[in-house]
Scaffold this motif. Structure first.
Motif, PDB file in Angstrom:
ATOM      1  N   LEU A  82     -28.967  13.236  21.820  1.00  0.00           N
ATOM      2  CA  LEU A  82     -28.639  14.466  21.588  1.00  0.00           C
ATOM      3  C   LEU A  82     -27.864  14.595  20.693  1.00  0.00           C
ATOM      4  O   LEU A  82     -27.846  15.961  19.670  1.00  0.00           O
ATOM      5  N   VAL A  83     -26.725  14.887  20.982  1.00  0.00           N
ATOM      6  CA  VAL A  83     -25.229  15.678  19.837  1.00  0.00           C
ATOM      7  C   VAL A  83     -24.278  14.041  20.284  1.00  0.00           C
ATOM      8  O   VAL A  83     -23.084  14.173  20.623  1.00  0.00           O
ATOM      9  N   PRO A  84     -24.441  13.406  18.878  1.00  0.00           N
ATOM     10  CA  PRO A  84     -23.675  12.159  19.103  1.00  0.00           C
ATOM     11  C   PRO A  84     -22.152  13.277  18.811  1.00  0.00           C
ATOM     12  O   PRO A  84     -21.063  11.528  18.847  1.00  0.00           O
ATOM     13  N   ASP A  85     -21.763  13.806  18.211  1.00  0.00           N
ATOM     14  CA  ASP A  85     -20.344  14.469  17.576  1.00  0.00           C
ATOM     15  C   ASP A  85     -19.750  15.179  19.155  1.00  0.00           C
ATOM     16  O   ASP A  85     -18.248  15.427  18.700  1.00  0.00           O
ATOM     17  N   TRP A  86     -20.274  15.237  20.273  1.00  0.00           N
ATOM     18  CA  TRP A  86     -19.254  15.987  21.774  1.00  0.00           C
ATOM     19  C   TRP A  86     -18.315  14.670  21.881  1.00  0.00           C
ATOM     20  O   TRP A  86     -18.939  13.283  21.689  1.00  0.00           O
ATOM     21  N   LYS A  87     -17.689  14.795  22.126  1.00  0.00           N
ATOM     22  CA  LYS A  87     -16.726  14.190  23.040  1.00  0.00           C
ATOM     23  C   LYS A  87     -17.157  13.888  24.209  1.00  0.00           C
ATOM     24  O   LYS A  87     -16.928  14.987  24.961  1.00  0.00           O
ATOM     25  N   ILE A  88     -17.011  12.716  24.467  1.00  0.00           N
ATOM     26  CA  ILE A  88     -17.139  12.285  26.298  1.00  0.00           C
ATOM     27  C   ILE A  88     -16.207  11.479  27.168  1.00  0.00           C
ATOM     28  O   ILE A  88     -15.687  10.692  26.350  1.00  0.00           O
ATOM     29  N   THR A  89     -15.936  12.378  28.683  1.00  0.00           N
ATOM     30  CA  THR A  89     -14.544  11.004  29.137  1.00  0.00           C
ATOM     31  C   THR A  89     -15.802  10.900  30.274  1.00  0.00           C
ATOM     32  O   THR A  89     -15.754  11.441  30.713  1.00  0.00           O
ATOM     33  N   VAL A  90     -15.295   9.468  30.331  1.00  0.00           N
ATOM     34  CA  VAL A  90     -15.452   9.362  31.341  1.00  0.00           C
ATOM     35  C   VAL A  90     -14.535   8.395  32.741  1.00  0.00           C
ATOM     36  O   VAL A  90     -13.604   7.940  32.047  1.00  0.00           O
ATOM     37  N   ILE A  91     -14.447   9.161  33.726  1.00  0.00           N
ATOM     38  CA  ILE A  91     -13.787   8.780  34.559  1.00  0.00           C
ATOM     39  C   ILE A  91     -13.907   8.111  36.389  1.00  0.00           C
ATOM     40  O   ILE A  91     -14.757   8.907  36.628  1.00  0.00           O
ATOM     41  N   GLU A  92     -13.512   7.024  36.639  1.00  0.00           N
ATOM     42  CA  GLU A  92     -13.705   5.843  37.798  1.00  0.00           C
ATOM     43  C   GLU A  92     -13.028   5.464  37.755  1.00  0.00           C
ATOM     44  O   GLU A  92     -11.892   4.977  37.334  1.00  0.00           O
TER      45      GLU A  92
ATOM     46  N   GLN B 108      -2.882  19.431  28.269  1.00  0.00           N
ATOM     47  CA  GLN B 108      -3.755  19.264  29.066  1.00  0.00           C
ATOM     48  C   GLN B 108      -4.915  18.852  28.068  1.00  0.00           C
ATOM     49  O   GLN B 108      -5.413  19.084  26.964  1.00  0.00           O
ATOM     50  N   ILE B 109      -5.813  17.877  28.141  1.00  0.00           N
ATOM     51  CA  ILE B 109      -6.449  16.418  27.724  1.00  0.00           C
ATOM     52  C   ILE B 109      -8.051  17.326  27.599  1.00  0.00           C
ATOM     53  O   ILE B 109      -8.680  17.054  28.079  1.00  0.00           O
ATOM     54  N   LYS B 110      -7.790  17.633  26.260  1.00  0.00           N
ATOM     55  CA  LYS B 110      -9.454  18.841  26.282  1.00  0.00           C
ATOM     56  C   LYS B 110     -10.425  17.611  25.676  1.00  0.00           C
ATOM     57  O   LYS B 110     -10.797  16.897  24.747  1.00  0.00           O
ATOM     58  N   THR B 111     -12.163  17.753  26.483  1.00  0.00           N
ATOM     59  CA  THR B 111     -13.130  16.741  25.734  1.00  0.00           C
ATOM     60  C   THR B 111     -14.107  17.897  26.197  1.00  0.00           C
ATOM     61  O   THR B 111     -13.826  19.161  26.575  1.00  0.00           O
TER      62      THR B 111
ATOM     63  N   ASN C  36     -17.534   6.094  20.560  1.00  0.00           N
ATOM     64  CA  ASN C  36     -15.979   6.373  21.240  1.00  0.00           C
ATOM     65  C   ASN C  36     -16.041   7.093  22.588  1.00  0.00           C
ATOM     66  O   ASN C  36     -15.509   8.076  22.349  1.00  0.00           O
ATOM     67  N   VAL C  37     -16.751   6.863  23.632  1.00  0.00           N
ATOM     68  CA  VAL C  37     -16.396   7.202  24.469  1.00  0.00           C
ATOM     69  C   VAL C  37     -15.337   6.798  25.055  1.00  0.00           C
ATOM     70  O   VAL C  37     -15.172   5.987  25.119  1.00  0.00           O
ATOM     71  N   ASN C  38     -14.500   7.530  25.635  1.00  0.00           N
ATOM     72  CA  ASN C  38     -13.589   7.197  26.706  1.00  0.00           C
ATOM     73  C   ASN C  38     -13.244   7.115  27.752  1.00  0.00           C
ATOM     74  O   ASN C  38     -14.020   7.877  29.125  1.00  0.00           O
ATOM     75  N   MET C  39     -13.557   5.748  28.059  1.00  0.00           N
ATOM     76  CA  MET C  39     -14.000   5.088  29.515  1.00  0.00           C
ATOM     77  C   MET C  39     -12.433   5.296  29.749  1.00  0.00           C
ATOM     78  O   MET C  39     -11.474   4.107  30.151  1.00  0.00           O
ATOM     79  N   LYS C  40     -12.266   5.669  31.423  1.00  0.00           N
ATOM     80  CA  LYS C  40     -10.340   5.841  31.909  1.00  0.00           C
ATOM     81  C   LYS C  40     -11.020   5.217  33.250  1.00  0.00           C
ATOM     82  O   LYS C  40     -11.492   5.600  34.550  1.00  0.00           O
ATOM     83  N   PHE C  41     -11.081   3.361  33.378  1.00  0.00           N
ATOM     84  CA  PHE C  41     -10.708   3.274  34.389  1.00  0.00           C
ATOM     85  C   PHE C  41     -10.049   3.022  35.616  1.00  0.00           C
ATOM     86  O   PHE C  41      -8.575   3.740  35.221  1.00  0.00           O
ATOM     87  N   LYS C  42     -10.434   2.679  36.787  1.00  0.00           N
ATOM     88  CA  LYS C  42      -9.125   3.332  37.519  1.00  0.00           C
ATOM     89  C   LYS C  42      -7.605   4.174  37.443  1.00  0.00           C
ATOM     90  O   LYS C  42      -6.710   4.746  37.751  1.00  0.00           O
ATOM     91  N   HIS C  43      -9.123   5.229  37.243  1.00  0.00           N
ATOM     92  CA  HIS C  43      -8.171   6.693  37.240  1.00  0.00           C
ATOM     93  C   HIS C  43      -9.634   7.638  39.084  1.00  0.00           C
ATOM     94  O   HIS C  43     -10.463   7.858  38.292  1.00  0.00           O
ATOM     95  N   SER C  44      -8.514   8.178  39.503  1.00  0.00           N
ATOM     96  CA  SER C  44      -9.534   8.980  40.418  1.00  0.00           C
ATOM     97  C   SER C  44      -9.233  10.891  39.855  1.00  0.00           C
ATOM     98  O   SER C  44      -7.721  11.494  40.338  1.00  0.00           O
TER      99      SER C  44
END
Length: 517
Positions: free
Chosen positions: A42-52, A18-21, A212-220
């Protein structure tokens, strides 16, 4: 993951890890880009993942070829000002939308001033906004609308004219060879804009990637479920090889345009039940001929035909795409059961659930005229569409215009005080009671008010942080929590500061409009 090559059959193994963010943003459009950019400040240390699921950011509703590019500030949209039974004009929606657009411009200015994005002229340009009507009754309405708006400091600078010679100065392409059989009038204001939301979306995600936002393109996202610790687990599939990952986050934003409804339903939250969606597609006639394009420099809105949805208000727009000018006319409404331009023909039918079936059926009964209108629009030939264009450009030639398929919009259907199955035109945030997941549904004026909508989402989903975050929000967006109607002295300051930063100053606007005056 392993592959079995025999008979071209592929077997995919799902990862048990399980990949946690902290935050997951579903969909790489303007809404996710805006929310991600706000949270990173607002919170630079939060880890963010984008799924597209597509290969790049801003490819669906936010794409410049899939939307009208209007910086909606109610300067020209006649359906934002309604004539009441007593003959007066209700401008409350116009005021609200205008104030929301000012928030967007302030946030974009903050990003430019902070060097987080650059070259604002690549996504926003000054462009006069106009409204035009024909017929004595419509001219009377436009004059009353003009008087109501110009009594408000937000709309200072608007001009009205029913003089054909003045209109020839403002919109020569539209007035040339026009046979005037009835009164005609227009309003014009120079402080309008044209916004390339596709370019802005890509800029914002380029910035987020550098943070350092994790961009995951071509993921559904195939499924969403609640875990025992209260977080959300997403089943995420790689669209190229079919491999599946498990991603978990404390907060999930579903910003997948028309695709948000299905994901909201999969979440199972009570707030998402009883809501349906009705897809409407759009088409534009586009002209690239420099000789014709050079004769028009404005965004000009008319009145929608009787029975047409608000998104089908006809308009002729100068557009800036990849630093090239073109003219767009439309939109022509159409129908497709897809919820996204890249969606499935089964999107509409699979969105019907036991909890929204009655609502959907009621909507069908109540909107027979809309259904008839859409069927008629779908059946139009190019020449029939050209005839509609000639209502705006009398001497338009078919060979100068091509048909472009725009994006899909999914209008919300829900039970309201107005009755079951009410079709909603606008945007709405649907969130869980504990604020752990939220979805954005609906359409126009969406992108233009993205900052306001995402601030509303932040307030609903992160109330425990608002006291600590408010000073930073006000640093980024000084208008936050301020009513311009109660503080009219701020309006000129706001226009001046954002105009300077975003290169929308009066001097630049005047230089740009020199062709049409």
């Amino acid at each position: 993951m392993f592959f079995c090559k025999s008979k071209s059959i592929r077997t995919v193994k799902m990862s048990n890890r399980q990949i946690k963010t902290d935050v997951i943003l579903i969909g790489a459009g303007i809404m996710s880009a805006t929310l991600g950019s706000l949270l990173k400040e607002l919170v630079p240390d939060w880890k963010i993942t984008v799924i597209e699921k597509l290969a790049n950011a801003g490819e669906e509703s936010s794409n410049e070829w899939n939307n009208a590019g209007t910086g909606h500030a109610s300067l020209c949209e006649l359906n934002y000002t309604v004539e009441k039974p007593d003959g007066s004009i209700d401008i409350s929606k116009a005021i609200k939308t205008n104030e929301e657009y000012q928030l967007s411009k302030q946030f974009w200015s903050y990003l430019v001033d902070s060097n987080l994005i650059r070259n604002p002229e690549d996504f926003i340009m000054p462009l006069p906004h106009m409204s035009i009507v024909q017929g004595a009754q419509n001219v009377t309405f436009l004059k009353k609308r003009f008087e109501a708006l110009t009594n408000n400091p937000l709309f200072q600078g608007m001009e009205f004219s029913d003089d054909p010679e003045k209109l020839m100065e403002w919109i020569p392409l539209m007035m040339k060879d026009r046979v005037l059989k009835e009164p005609i009038a227009a309003t014009r204001i120079e402080s309008g804009t044209d916004v390339n939301f596709g370019a802005l979306t890509r800029m914002l995600f380029t910035h987020l990637k550098s943070q350092n936002v994790n961009m995951k393109f071509k993921h559904s996202v195939d499924d969403i479920s609640r875990t025992s610790d209260g977080s959300w687990e997403l089943k995420v599939r790689n669209v190229d090889n079919g491999s599946v990952e498990r991603h978990a986050a404390k907060f999930v934003f579903i910003g997948g345009g028309g695709g948000s409804l299905h994901l909201l339903q999969k979440s199972g939250i009570p707030e998402g039940k009883g809501i349906g969606g009705f897809p409407v597609s759009g088409l534009f006639m586009v002209c690239h001929n420099p000789e014709i394009v050079s004769q028009h420099y404005a965004k000009v809105y008319g009145k929608a035909p009787v029975g047409a949805p608000p998104m089908s208000v006809p308009h002729l727009d100068t557009r800036f795409i990849e630093k090239k000018e073109s003219l767009f006319f439309g939109p022509f409404a159409g129908f497709s059961p897809k919820f996204l331009k890249s969606g499935s023909m089964f999107d509409l039918i699979t969105s019907v659930k036991p909890n929204n079936l009655v609502t959907m059926l009621a909507a069908g009964v109540k909107n027979l005229s809309l259904t008839k209108y859409l069927i008629n629009q779908v059946m139009l030939s190019k020449e029939q569409r050209m005839e509609e264009l000639r209502e705006f450009v009398p001497n338009a030639k078919s060979e100068d215009w091509e048909l472009v398929v725009a994006g899909q919009r999914v209008q919300i259907i829900k039970d309201t005080a107005a009755g079951k199955g009410t079709l909603q035109f606008g945007t709405e945030v649907i969130s869980a009671a504990d604020g752990s997941i939220a979805a954005l549904l609906g359409a126009s004026p969406g992108a233009s008010t993205a900052v306001s909508v995402m601030l509303e989402l932040i307030e609903k989903c992160f109330p425990q942080h608002m006291e600590a975050w408010e000073p930073k929000i006000k640093e980024m967006i000084p208008l936050y929590g301020v009513s311009l109607m109660d503080n009219p002295e701020l309006i000129n300051d706001i226009h001046t500061s954002t105009g300077r930063t975003l290169s929308l100053s009066e001097e630049m606007s005047s230089q740009k409009t020199r062709r049409s005056v």
